[in-house]
Design a protein around this motif. Structure first.
Motif, PDB file in Angstrom:
ATOM      1  N   ARG A   1       0.830  -1.200   0.000  1.00  0.00           N
ATOM      2  CA  ARG A   1       0.000   0.000   0.000  1.00  0.00           C
ATOM      3  C   ARG A   1       0.870   1.257   0.000  1.00  0.00           C
ATOM      4  O   ARG A   1       1.636   1.486   0.939  1.00  0.00           O
ATOM      5  CB  ARG A   1      -0.936  -0.022   1.214  1.00  0.00           C
ATOM      6  CG  ARG A   1      -2.063  -1.027   1.013  1.00  0.00           C
ATOM      7  CD  ARG A   1      -2.449  -1.753   2.292  1.00  0.00           C
ATOM      8  NE  ARG A   1      -3.334  -2.855   1.984  1.00  0.00           N
ATOM      9  CZ  ARG A   1      -2.927  -4.059   1.593  1.00  0.00           C
ATOM     10  NH1 ARG A   1      -1.650  -4.322   1.443  1.00  0.00           N
ATOM     11  NH2 ARG A   1      -3.798  -5.016   1.315  1.00  0.00           N
ATOM     12  N   GLU A   2       0.766   2.042  -1.060  1.00  0.00           N
ATOM     13  CA  GLU A   2       1.631   3.212  -1.224  1.00  0.00           C
ATOM     14  C   GLU A   2       1.118   4.425  -0.453  1.00  0.00           C
ATOM     15  O   GLU A   2       1.896   5.179   0.126  1.00  0.00           O
ATOM     16  CB  GLU A   2       1.765   3.562  -2.715  1.00  0.00           C
ATOM     17  CG  GLU A   2       2.452   2.461  -3.524  1.00  0.00           C
ATOM     18  CD  GLU A   2       2.544   2.794  -4.999  1.00  0.00           C
ATOM     19  OE1 GLU A   2       2.128   3.910  -5.377  1.00  0.00           O
ATOM     20  OE2 GLU A   2       3.020   1.943  -5.760  1.00  0.00           O
ATOM     21  N   ARG A   3      -0.185   4.641  -0.443  1.00  0.00           N
ATOM     22  CA  ARG A   3      -0.762   5.795   0.262  1.00  0.00           C
ATOM     23  C   ARG A   3      -1.198   5.350   1.648  1.00  0.00           C
ATOM     24  O   ARG A   3      -1.975   4.422   1.793  1.00  0.00           O
ATOM     25  CB  ARG A   3      -1.930   6.378  -0.533  1.00  0.00           C
ATOM     26  CG  ARG A   3      -1.520   6.829  -1.922  1.00  0.00           C
ATOM     27  CD  ARG A   3      -2.603   7.650  -2.595  1.00  0.00           C
ATOM     28  NE  ARG A   3      -2.866   8.864  -1.846  1.00  0.00           N
ATOM     29  CZ  ARG A   3      -4.096   9.292  -1.530  1.00  0.00           C
ATOM     30  NH1 ARG A   3      -5.144   8.604  -1.877  1.00  0.00           N
ATOM     31  NH2 ARG A   3      -4.265  10.405  -0.848  1.00  0.00           N
ATOM     32  N   ARG A   4      -0.670   6.026   2.670  1.00  0.00           N
ATOM     33  CA  ARG A   4      -0.812   5.528   4.025  1.00  0.00           C
ATOM     34  C   ARG A   4      -1.385   6.587   4.965  1.00  0.00           C
ATOM     35  O   ARG A   4      -1.243   7.788   4.729  1.00  0.00           O
ATOM     36  CB  ARG A   4       0.553   5.062   4.554  1.00  0.00           C
ATOM     37  CG  ARG A   4       1.184   3.977   3.701  1.00  0.00           C
ATOM     38  CD  ARG A   4       2.658   3.778   4.038  1.00  0.00           C
ATOM     39  NE  ARG A   4       2.858   3.322   5.398  1.00  0.00           N
ATOM     40  CZ  ARG A   4       2.835   2.045   5.777  1.00  0.00           C
ATOM     41  NH1 ARG A   4       2.608   1.096   4.893  1.00  0.00           N
ATOM     42  NH2 ARG A   4       3.051   1.706   7.030  1.00  0.00           N
ATOM     43  N   ALA A   5      -2.025   6.110   6.026  1.00  0.00           N
ATOM     44  CA  ALA A   5      -2.520   6.988   7.079  1.00  0.00           C
ATOM     45  C   ALA A   5      -1.726   6.802   8.371  1.00  0.00           C
ATOM     46  O   ALA A   5      -1.732   7.679   9.233  1.00  0.00           O
ATOM     47  CB  ALA A   5      -4.000   6.721   7.350  1.00  0.00           C
TER      48      ALA A   5
ATOM     49  N   PHE B   1      -9.893   7.752   2.144  1.00  0.00           N
ATOM     50  CA  PHE B   1      -9.811   6.338   1.748  1.00  0.00           C
ATOM     51  C   PHE B   1     -11.199   5.716   1.680  1.00  0.00           C
ATOM     52  O   PHE B   1     -11.546   5.038   0.711  1.00  0.00           O
ATOM     53  CB  PHE B   1      -8.959   5.559   2.759  1.00  0.00           C
ATOM     54  CG  PHE B   1      -7.487   5.771   2.638  1.00  0.00           C
ATOM     55  CD1 PHE B   1      -6.931   6.468   1.577  1.00  0.00           C
ATOM     56  CD2 PHE B   1      -6.626   5.264   3.601  1.00  0.00           C
ATOM     57  CE1 PHE B   1      -5.563   6.672   1.477  1.00  0.00           C
ATOM     58  CE2 PHE B   1      -5.254   5.445   3.506  1.00  0.00           C
ATOM     59  CZ  PHE B   1      -4.716   6.149   2.443  1.00  0.00           C
ATOM     60  N   ALA B   2     -11.976   5.917   2.747  1.00  0.00           N
ATOM     61  CA  ALA B   2     -13.273   5.237   2.873  1.00  0.00           C
ATOM     62  C   ALA B   2     -14.345   5.871   2.000  1.00  0.00           C
ATOM     63  O   ALA B   2     -15.302   5.219   1.597  1.00  0.00           O
ATOM     64  CB  ALA B   2     -13.723   5.244   4.330  1.00  0.00           C
TER      65      ALA B   2
ATOM     66  N   THR C   1     -11.702   4.563  -5.549  1.00  0.00           N
ATOM     67  CA  THR C   1     -10.448   5.251  -5.864  1.00  0.00           C
ATOM     68  C   THR C   1      -9.273   4.682  -5.085  1.00  0.00           C
ATOM     69  O   THR C   1      -8.129   5.076  -5.293  1.00  0.00           O
ATOM     70  CB  THR C   1     -10.565   6.755  -5.547  1.00  0.00           C
ATOM     71  OG1 THR C   1     -10.919   6.915  -4.166  1.00  0.00           O
ATOM     72  CG2 THR C   1     -11.633   7.415  -6.421  1.00  0.00           C
ATOM     73  N   LEU C   2      -9.547   3.745  -4.183  1.00  0.00           N
ATOM     74  CA  LEU C   2      -8.503   3.144  -3.361  1.00  0.00           C
ATOM     75  C   LEU C   2      -7.970   1.850  -3.962  1.00  0.00           C
ATOM     76  O   LEU C   2      -6.796   1.516  -3.782  1.00  0.00           O
ATOM     77  CB  LEU C   2      -9.061   2.872  -1.956  1.00  0.00           C
ATOM     78  CG  LEU C   2      -8.087   2.556  -0.834  1.00  0.00           C
ATOM     79  CD1 LEU C   2      -7.048   3.664  -0.671  1.00  0.00           C
ATOM     80  CD2 LEU C   2      -8.845   2.362   0.478  1.00  0.00           C
TER      81      LEU C   2
END
Length: 239
Positions: free
Chosen positions: A119-123, A138-139, A190-191
């Motif tokens: 997973r490249e985009r992280r929280a 994300f959601a 989009t995720l």
């Protein structure tokens, strides 16, 4: 009484990040007499709110398996369903259940790239407001409880742990499962891209199918009946 005792097939439902078993309670009525819906109860939420949440998917699966098998009953027929974080957790559970005399008929994964996708985009690790904005992005929606300070304080540690668990996930094995996999995606997610969702094809030595529904990452909030109908149709193909 276990599922085995009643001669039923269980639908074992694994929640997504931030969710608890109650999300799947309406599915019990929607499922009718097709399955017994069995939500997985993880620590840090609902009845287990005071317990420390897991931060590792493989550890969560290994530590949950005994309780799950006890509820299902050895020899039980089971379909696994998991959305997003729940999808990779269900994948780990499928591996473990195969060694515990529980017959997994099918694995249905939703809103998730294949298990080997990084997973490249992280929280994980973001300051509170940035973290909540990223999770909302994300959601595709914001949980109303996060706008209440007391509830936010209760939910935030679990939500952070869930995101860390998901974003750092590495499968416990490179071996695919031997059960059919159905991957489901919201068409405007989009995720997770359609190509990523079809990456689950490599996670099974059996049949693979791919289904898209209208909607974004959380399409299943409004389409529970439709999801169950797909699971029923997929299961019927296997008989």
């Amino acid at each position: 009484m276990s599922v085995e005792d009643r001669g039923e097939t269980a639908l074992l439902c694994v929640p997504f990040a931030g969710a608890g078993p109650s999300f799947f309670h309406p599915w019990r009525e929607l499922a009718g007499d097709r399955w017994r819906v069995v939500p997985v109860e993880l620590p840090g939420r609902e009845r287990r709110i005071l317990e420390t949440p897991y931060r590792n998917v493989v550890e969560a699966a290994k530590n949950s398996i005994d309780d799950i098998v006890a509820d299902l009953g050895e020899g039980a027929r089971t379909v696994l369903f998991g959305h997003s974080l729940g999808a990779v957790l269900a994948y780990e559970l499928a591996h473990l259940l195969s060694t515990r005399d529980v017959h997994v008929e099918r694995l249905v994964v939703s809103g998730s790239p294949g298990p080997w996708t990084q997973r490249e985009r992280r929280a994980t690790g973001l300051p509170e407001e940035e973290f909540l904005l990223r999770v909302e992005e994300f959601a595709g929606f914001r949980h109303e409880a996060l706008d209440h300070p007391d509830l936010r304080e209760l939910i935030l540690p679990m939500l952070r742990a869930d995101c860390e668990m998901h974003e750092n996930y590495i499968p416990s094995t490179d071996e695919p499962v031997s059960v059919p996999i159905c991957s489901i995606r919201g068409s405007s997610d989009t995720l997770v891209t359609a190509e990523e969702a079809q990456g689950w094809r490599d996670a099974t030595t059996s049949e693979f199918s791919f289904v898209e529904f209208p909607g974004g990452h959380m399409y299943l909030v409004d389409l529970g009946q439709e999801v169950l109908n797909v699971i029923a149709a997929e299961s019927a193909r296997g008989h």
